[in-house]
Design an enzyme around this catalytic site. Structure first.
Site, PDB file in Angstrom:
ATOM      1  N   HIS A   1       0.873  -1.171   0.000  1.00 37.73           N
ATOM      2  CA  HIS A   1       0.000   0.000   0.000  1.00 37.73           C
ATOM      3  C   HIS A   1       0.911   1.221   0.000  1.00 37.73           C
ATOM      4  O   HIS A   1       1.743   1.385   0.883  1.00 37.73           O
ATOM      5  CB  HIS A   1      -0.899  -0.030   1.238  1.00 37.73           C
ATOM      6  CG  HIS A   1      -1.882   1.104   1.315  1.00 37.73           C
ATOM      7  ND1 HIS A   1      -1.953   2.112   0.387  1.00 37.73           N
ATOM      8  CD2 HIS A   1      -2.846   1.389   2.221  1.00 37.73           C
ATOM      9  CE1 HIS A   1      -2.903   2.955   0.709  1.00 37.73           C
ATOM     10  NE2 HIS A   1      -3.460   2.535   1.831  1.00 37.73           N
ATOM     11  N   ASP A   2       0.771   2.078  -0.988  1.00 38.41           N
ATOM     12  CA  ASP A   2       1.729   3.175  -1.137  1.00 38.41           C
ATOM     13  C   ASP A   2       1.801   4.057   0.104  1.00 38.41           C
ATOM     14  O   ASP A   2       2.879   4.572   0.444  1.00 38.41           O
ATOM     15  CB  ASP A   2       1.448   4.006  -2.393  1.00 38.41           C
ATOM     16  CG  ASP A   2       0.027   4.544  -2.473  1.00 38.41           C
ATOM     17  OD1 ASP A   2      -0.772   4.310  -1.544  1.00 38.41           O
ATOM     18  OD2 ASP A   2      -0.294   5.184  -3.488  1.00 38.41           O
TER      19      ASP A   2
ATOM     20  N   THR B   1      -2.626  12.834  -4.448  1.00 41.63           N
ATOM     21  CA  THR B   1      -4.029  12.875  -4.848  1.00 41.63           C
ATOM     22  C   THR B   1      -4.929  12.849  -3.615  1.00 41.63           C
ATOM     23  O   THR B   1      -5.964  13.509  -3.563  1.00 41.63           O
ATOM     24  CB  THR B   1      -4.347  11.693  -5.775  1.00 41.63           C
ATOM     25  OG1 THR B   1      -3.494  11.763  -6.916  1.00 41.63           O
ATOM     26  CG2 THR B   1      -5.786  11.705  -6.208  1.00 41.63           C
TER      27      THR B   1
ATOM     28  N   ASN C   1      -8.674   9.731   5.856  1.00 40.37           N
ATOM     29  CA  ASN C   1      -8.532  10.019   4.428  1.00 40.37           C
ATOM     30  C   ASN C   1      -9.168  11.370   4.116  1.00 40.37           C
ATOM     31  O   ASN C   1     -10.326  11.613   4.458  1.00 40.37           O
ATOM     32  CB  ASN C   1      -9.225   8.939   3.592  1.00 40.37           C
ATOM     33  CG  ASN C   1      -8.390   7.682   3.477  1.00 40.37           C
ATOM     34  OD1 ASN C   1      -7.324   7.706   2.890  1.00 40.37           O
ATOM     35  ND2 ASN C   1      -8.880   6.596   4.038  1.00 40.37           N
TER      36      ASN C   1
ATOM     37  N   GLY D   1       4.092  14.272  -2.678  1.00 38.72           N
ATOM     38  CA  GLY D   1       4.139  15.341  -3.671  1.00 38.72           C
ATOM     39  C   GLY D   1       3.754  16.703  -3.142  1.00 38.72           C
ATOM     40  O   GLY D   1       4.253  17.728  -3.623  1.00 38.72           O
TER      41      GLY D   1
END
Length: 467
Positions: free
Chosen positions: A219-220, A243, A280, A386
């Site tokens: 899982h990233d 994202t 999340n 990112g």
């Protein structure tokens, strides 16, 4: 990504980059998994031109999966988690296993795309009827590369079918919901071997065998958290930005209380028997979709103008399901502002400022709520991924949380992936703190100190009804 790891050494080199374009077919939104696999082969070929390889590891997004028939053939392109097929499925699940019990058993927050709901949405489909194996996306790629099948644990925990205390499948839960757990391949743990690249793969990529594929935290987010550059003994929260924004704590045990469920926190499994206790948040998807709607204008210029825009003029709930699917994001943000009585952004820069203020506000809520619910105070926030490139977002997050933010590394998931491989092959110290010390010493990091006072952020929360 090619990683080089040794005493005092941790370097990444980008070998190849390829697009990831979901495809909408009549009836469903799919991953173009064959194009992704081709990109993986191209990447391995490019990596081999840079240096001799000693190991390969795969991480990816969670929850989605491929179905294999009795011969091991893929039964169609995997359905994308942003597809709408799971609408209304959760309510049917809760009629059998109430939401509170489901959370107490699995610790996984409600999200409409969890694998549990996807499998039940497909219950009457010809594909699932013909399926003899379910492989999560990184496990599917591993199978194609090596011919071996397994289910990596950190990713398996996002299916909402794992008991976070025993770290094994919850057989009783699956039985009550009519899910056949024998469809899943045996569980694998990070650091375990996953076979060797097949001769056909070696021939396709020009690599020299035998070349092992090492199980990583597939899982990233689990890989990214493994690469958080926290020092031993540091009390930290993390925000994995991309994202999605995944904001929370690393714990030794899950938090399975009703208050935690109502706050929509999840207990995903991490490296070395840890728990990723997090929420999340929609993340930079909001900005990415705005840029796509605007035909991708100059982002640095937009961010500069956004930094000069009025702060907290308009905020939206960054976790609103209305933002989940692709589409005209600027219009949806404007609609959300009207619905809550906030001024509609008057320009693209104002829309960007609304997005970043809203994300920072969501980060604040998650970090504060996690500390309270887990009784686990923190002194610093590590922001990796990112979003660490976005100085405005980093500063706003520090301001909103009232805590220092250490930004970086940007490629946290790739670093965590590489470090688990390196440890499995004896190239690092054995402890998770050894891996993190390498990241802290070798990667560029930037520290943001909080500015101002919390009152403005508290007022913004009240305007959204969150205080």
């Amino acid at each position: 990504m090619v990683g080089r790891v040794g005493p005092g050494t941790l370097r990444l080199t980008e070998a190849h980059r390829f697009p990831n374009r979901p495809v909408r077919l009549p009836g469903a939104l799919h991953w173009d998994v064959l194009a992704l696999y081709t990109g993986v082969l191209d990447g391995l070929r490019a990596a081999g031109r840079l240096t001799p390889l000693t190991s390969v590891g795969i991480d990816s997004w969670a929850v989605d999966h491929g179905l294999l028939d009795a011969d091991g053939a893929l039964l169609g392109n995997p359905v994308h988690y942003r597809d709408t097929r799971t609408e209304g499925v959760a309510e049917r699940v809760w009629a059998t296993v109430p939401a509170a019990e489901l959370y107490a058993r699995t610790g996984i927050q409600y999200a409409p795309f969890n694998t549990l709901y996807q499998l039940l949405a497909a219950r009457d489909s010809p594909q699932l009827a013909a399926a003899r194996q379910v492989l999560l996306i990184p496990d599917l790629l591993t199978y194609w590369l090596t011919g071996t099948r397994g289910t990596e644990l950190t990713n398996a925990s996002t299916t909402q079918l794992i008991d976070p205390n025993t770290r094994t499948w919850d057989g009783e839960l699956a039985r009550r919901l009519g899910i056949d757990l024998t469809l899943f391949a045996p569980l694998r743990h990070p650091g375990e071997p996953s076979g060797h690249l097949l001769p056909a793969v070696l021939a396709e990529t020009g690599l020299t065998g035998p070349l092992p594929l090492t199980t990583v935290a597939s899982h990233d987010t689990a890989s990214a958290v493994a690469a958080v550059p926290a020092r031993a003994g540091e009390r930290f929260a993390y925000i994995c930005t991309g994202t999605w924004s995944l904001a929370g704590l690393e714990l030794d045990a899950p938090v399975l209380t009703e208050a935690s469920r109502r706050a929509n926190f999840t207990n995903e499994l991490g490296l070395d028997a840890t728990v990723r206790y997090l929420r999340n948040i929609m993340g930079l998807w909001l900005l990415q979709e705005c840029l796509r709607a605007w035909d991708e204008p100059n982002l640095p210029q937009l961010l500069s103008k956004a930094a000069d825009s009025e702060p907290l003029r308009s905020v939206v709930d960054a976790s609103d399901p209305a933002f989940l699917t692709p589409g005209d994001m600027p219009d949806r943000i404007a609609t959300a502002c009207r619905a809550t009585g906030h001024p509609v952004p008057r320009s693209r820069a104002a829309t960007v400022r609304c997005v970043l203020d809203s994300l920072a506000l969501a980060h604040r809520r998650a970090v504060l709520d996690a500390q309270r619910l887990a009784d686990h105070p923190v002194d610093v926030v590590h922001l990796v991924g990112g979003g660490a490139r976005n100085a405005l977002l980093c500063q706003l997050t520090a301001d909103a949380c009232g805590l220092p933010v250490i930004a970086g590394p940007i490629e946290a998931a790739a670093l965590g992936n590489v470090l688990v491989q390196a440890r499995a092959h004896g190239d690092t110290g054995p402890a998770l703190t050894d891996l993190r010390a390498l990241v802290a010493d070798a990667q560029p990091l930037r520290r943001y100190e909080p500015r101002g006072t919390p009152e403005a952020w508290q007022r913004a929360e009240r305007r959204l009804g969150g205080a």
